[in-house]
Design a protein around this motif. Structure first.
Motif, PDB file in Angstrom:
ATOM      1  N   ARG A 181       0.736  -1.136   0.113  1.00  0.00           N
ATOM      2  CA  ARG A 181       0.018  -0.329   0.083  1.00  0.00           C
ATOM      3  C   ARG A 181       0.979   1.243   0.102  1.00  0.00           C
ATOM      4  O   ARG A 181       0.838   2.107   0.717  1.00  0.00           O
ATOM      5  CB  ARG A 181      -1.032   0.075   0.941  1.00  0.00           C
ATOM      6  N   LYS A 183       1.875   4.589  -0.968  1.00  0.00           N
ATOM      7  CA  LYS A 183       1.462   5.890  -1.707  1.00  0.00           C
ATOM      8  C   LYS A 183       2.372   6.368  -2.805  1.00  0.00           C
ATOM      9  O   LYS A 183       1.912   6.704  -3.913  1.00  0.00           O
ATOM     10  CB  LYS A 183       1.188   6.789  -0.813  1.00  0.00           C
TER      11      LYS A 183
ATOM     12  N   TRP B  21      -6.608   6.138  -2.330  1.00  0.00           N
ATOM     13  CA  TRP B  21      -5.887   5.541  -1.462  1.00  0.00           C
ATOM     14  C   TRP B  21      -4.422   6.431  -1.375  1.00  0.00           C
ATOM     15  O   TRP B  21      -3.772   6.503  -0.270  1.00  0.00           O
ATOM     16  CB  TRP B  21      -5.662   3.964  -1.251  1.00  0.00           C
ATOM     17  N   ARG B  22      -4.160   7.125  -2.322  1.00  0.00           N
ATOM     18  CA  ARG B  22      -2.663   7.604  -2.598  1.00  0.00           C
ATOM     19  C   ARG B  22      -2.856   9.082  -2.426  1.00  0.00           C
ATOM     20  O   ARG B  22      -1.921   9.827  -2.006  1.00  0.00           O
ATOM     21  CB  ARG B  22      -2.198   7.448  -3.821  1.00  0.00           C
ATOM     22  N   HIS B  23      -4.206   9.712  -1.765  1.00  0.00           N
ATOM     23  CA  HIS B  23      -4.177  11.035  -1.585  1.00  0.00           C
ATOM     24  C   HIS B  23      -3.398  11.245  -0.164  1.00  0.00           C
ATOM     25  O   HIS B  23      -3.355  10.393   0.786  1.00  0.00           O
ATOM     26  CB  HIS B  23      -5.497  11.250  -1.335  1.00  0.00           C
ATOM     27  N   PRO B  24      -2.666  12.479   0.069  1.00  0.00           N
ATOM     28  CA  PRO B  24      -2.026  12.439   1.170  1.00  0.00           C
ATOM     29  C   PRO B  24      -2.733  12.470   2.339  1.00  0.00           C
ATOM     30  O   PRO B  24      -2.394  12.057   3.470  1.00  0.00           O
ATOM     31  CB  PRO B  24      -1.333  13.997   1.040  1.00  0.00           C
ATOM     32  N   GLU B  25      -4.364  12.995   2.409  1.00  0.00           N
ATOM     33  CA  GLU B  25      -4.912  12.734   3.450  1.00  0.00           C
ATOM     34  C   GLU B  25      -5.636  11.327   3.661  1.00  0.00           C
ATOM     35  O   GLU B  25      -6.452  10.976   4.778  1.00  0.00           O
ATOM     36  CB  GLU B  25      -6.180  13.593   3.276  1.00  0.00           C
ATOM     37  N   ALA B  26      -5.242  10.442   2.676  1.00  0.00           N
ATOM     38  CA  ALA B  26      -6.099   9.264   2.903  1.00  0.00           C
ATOM     39  C   ALA B  26      -5.410   8.304   3.872  1.00  0.00           C
ATOM     40  O   ALA B  26      -4.225   8.365   3.861  1.00  0.00           O
ATOM     41  CB  ALA B  26      -6.316   8.379   1.354  1.00  0.00           C
ATOM     42  N   VAL B  27      -6.190   7.464   4.506  1.00  0.00           N
ATOM     43  CA  VAL B  27      -5.604   6.167   5.294  1.00  0.00           C
ATOM     44  C   VAL B  27      -5.746   5.197   4.287  1.00  0.00           C
ATOM     45  O   VAL B  27      -6.876   4.609   3.954  1.00  0.00           O
ATOM     46  CB  VAL B  27      -6.333   6.008   6.456  1.00  0.00           C
ATOM     47  N   PRO B  28      -4.671   4.582   4.030  1.00  0.00           N
ATOM     48  CA  PRO B  28      -4.526   3.605   2.759  1.00  0.00           C
ATOM     49  C   PRO B  28      -5.042   2.198   3.341  1.00  0.00           C
ATOM     50  O   PRO B  28      -5.451   1.387   2.255  1.00  0.00           O
ATOM     51  CB  PRO B  28      -3.034   3.541   2.163  1.00  0.00           C
TER      52      PRO B  28
END
Lengths: 449, 449
Positions: A181, A183, B21-28
């Motif tokens: 996972r 990023k 899921w790759r967004h900086p704010e996302a919890v992947p």
């Protein structure tokens, strides 16, 4: 002795005693009350028990007779209950350390779905799931899955062996580190760490992979209870936990030696199995109080309930044609739980018991070993069996809920601890850690995908 | 307007946007983190949402290609996730009012087991369970159940119709008062209040009764998402909740009128259905902040991920053979989700979109309607659709988790409440009560067993 006794609690709500739910102290709807299941699991966890364990039957007992056109005469109690794999999922967030073991049949259903469900419980609970792998016994189930009767005993076990192999292979679908996972690189899943089973066998064709990461325990703990020849073959090959029903110490010693030898022949370390015979406990502050409970329960026993129960346990034999005070007849060959039938007949012959006595015995403890008394008396029996190598611990049965369970935790657990026979804190976080059984290695270890 | 908007949250973790899921704010790892599922369900409950809703696929997407021998090229994200009916069981004790809806296929598996599992969640949750009844779409699943490909589209729907009828009949096995559990008389179960289904149909033979008391909701809420002709037939006959994917207001109005007319033809009150089209929301404190999130997500979009996704959504078409900046070709007949394929083609034709544009659109919102902006902008769109009779509310999709969900609850819910469009407290205890849908009456009402 470095390793201590392991204990599971069998939650056969509303009671393992056929009249247990009618006892003045019993809560009669513990079969369906989620609030009580939570409280009971928490009580067992306070007692540092290894696991709670739920039986399963995919039918209301006593419906099979309908195929013959006779009127429906349901037995009493234990007619309805939560689907156990769903129930243990709901108990997971309400508990922290105790193992959660549910029964599911291999005679019906799909290995892919079962692997997902028990694997999900293992993830949700942080590694506390167990699967009690059974073959369907009571004929009532067949009609709910499109059949008139179950496949034959031998077929059921062949299917069970293959069912296990498929689920075990599916649980190995991904290595522990298969999901970076990441990023930055955009790599969610590393295909080199994924494994496709491509199973093709007699009963199942399953491609895989399972759509679930590797379980915290590698795979859920596997429990098995079969005591017939194919049952023991299966248990010795695949089980981590073995539930049994010996009520004679020498018999239990012989059974454990036998399972150990079979496990060794499968290349397993016999020390990685935990054999936990059933033990019905009726505790009290004193022997007298416990005896009063026992006799109170006996007085509530209704032969109209106990007789159909014995008939079912004997594979559907119509016992009404025999005099109740005469001997138990030889049981005709049946397609049900053969080892149990053989045990019932052996017990009746050994004790020279009448049908009525056998019936009352089975309705009291489901045929399991039983101890009635103070904490000291109960601990004496448990210590004797444990030290004699007859078991690795016990699967505790209770006549009703929740009081006898609460009394066991309050009275017997401290007594076992005083004797150095029982843990004073959980050893680990997962059920395998507490059972002191190593995680399984992957089928695909040292292999490409 | 007396009835207010109904809202469900679709938890398509780790994100409905293919790169979410790759967004900086996302919890992947929201796909597998139970702690986050609990926290997200509690956030949705704080926002008074009717339900959270979990999709399901019994396979890892992208394995079907293996049947043709090509190397495995898994898509990104949403490869693994908890089995949803097990997950909602575990969420039940961690929430109090919100509905818990899980998807399960009718193409594989047994109605008896499914009825037990969803019925158990309804009991454990005090009447908050929902079953999103689907037919299997992606071919990846077939190989995990012993088949090379799914049954045909029409067959799958015939099986789905019968599957529903069996489960509904099983949920009627016992009247509400079937279990007196009377200690005095010893009557645990009243056989006169038990009903045996004796179903024999084209796909299933199931005797019953279900070994579970009647559910708190009578039966779990039934959701359905099929928009093909047989899908709409099924939804209008059996669904309480209809999930749809119209992104055009007039189309949504027409769809709702059509479903209402079909429901009336089945003798149902159309007012007892709740039609909730999907709506991808990308909220922000301001329109600018929301737009920045949207463009941040777009920049992360990887065509190596988006292309296989579009291929799957188009029923396995090999799109690589066409120029990406040319038009979407006509899709060959496939055995997958036909209504979705027709919708994709219609959208591409209407907007004169290139393959690349269609691909980016589908990877952004899974083809659902989308709104990017401040609370006022999002509420404007929702109000317009709701007042125009295009829907009874929405199924909310989020590009990633948990932030956009939290923002929706913090920013948009109060705005909807200010406009009088949304509840300020739950109306009831069960999902049916909150949806304002009456419980079903029993098949066996006014009948003997």
């Amino acid at each position: 002795m470095s390793r201590m006794m392991k204990l599971g609690a069998f939650f056969f709500t509303p009671g393992s005693h056929a009249a247990g739910w009618r006892h003045p102290e019993a809560v009669p709807d513990t079969d369906m009350s989620f609030r009580h299941y939570v409280s009971m699991a928490q009580t067992a966890e306070r007692g540092l028990l290894d696991c709670v364990f739920f039986q399963d039957t995919a039918a209301v007992n006593g419906t099979a007779a309908l195929n013959g056109g006779s009127p429906w005469r349901p037995g009493n109690g234990r007619q309805v209950f939560p689907e156990p794999a769903t129930l243990i999922a709901a108990l997971a967030p309400m508990t922290e350390r105790i193992g959660l073991v549910a029964t599911a049949t291999t005679t019906y259903g799909d290995p892919y779905t079962l692997a997902r469900r028990f694997g999900t419980v293992d993830h949700i609970s942080g590694g506390r799931a167990g699967w009690n792998l059974v073959t369907s016994q009571i004929e009532d189930e067949a009609g709910n899955f499109g059949f008139d009767r179950h496949p034959d005993h031998a077929d059921r076990y062949r299917r069970a062996e293959e069912f296990f192999d498929v689920t075990a292979g599916l649980w190995d679908s991904f290595d522990e580190d298969a999901f970076p996972r990441d990023k930055q690189s955009g790599v969610f899943l590393d295909p080199a760490r994924a494994h496709i089973l491509h199973h093709r066998g007699e009963h199942f064709r399953v491609r895989g992979p399972l759509n679930l990461p590797r379980c915290p325990q590698g795979r859920p703990v596997i429990a098995q209870a079969g005591s017939s020849e194919p049952g023991m073959r299966l248990a010795s090959r695949v089980a981590d936990l073995v539930f049994t029903a010996q009520s004679d110490l020498a018999e239990a010693q012989a059974f454990r030696r036998d399972i150990h030898a079979r496990a060794a022949a499968h290349g397993r370390d016999p020390d990685h199995l935990r054999i936990l015979p059933g033990l019905m406990v009726i505790p009290g502050e004193t022997d007298d109080e416990a005896q009063a409970r026992y006799h109170g329960l006996a007085a509530l026993m209704d032969e109209a309930v106990a007789l159909p129960l014995l008939e079912r346990l004997c594979g559907g034999l119509d016992i009404r044609q025999y005099p109740l005070d005469g001997p138990l007849p030889d049981l005709p060959p049946s397609n049900a739980a053969r080892a149990r039938q053989a045990r019932i007949v052996a017990m009746a012959r050994r004790g020279n018991m009448s049908i009525r006595e056998v019936m009352r015995h089975m309705a009291t403890s489901l045929g399991h070993n039983m101890v009635v008394g103070s904490a000291a008396r109960i601990a004496d029996l448990m210590e004797e069996w444990f030290r004699a190598g007859a078991c690795d611990g016990f699967t505790l049965l209770f006549p009703f809920y929740p009081r006898p369970l609460e009394d066991f935790v309050r009275l017997v657990v401290p007594e076992l601890q005083r004797r150095g026979l029982y843990r004073t804190a959980y050893e680990g976080r997962t059920l395998r850690e507490n059972l002191q059984i190593p995680p399984p290695s992957s089928l695909f270890r040292n292999q490409g995908s």
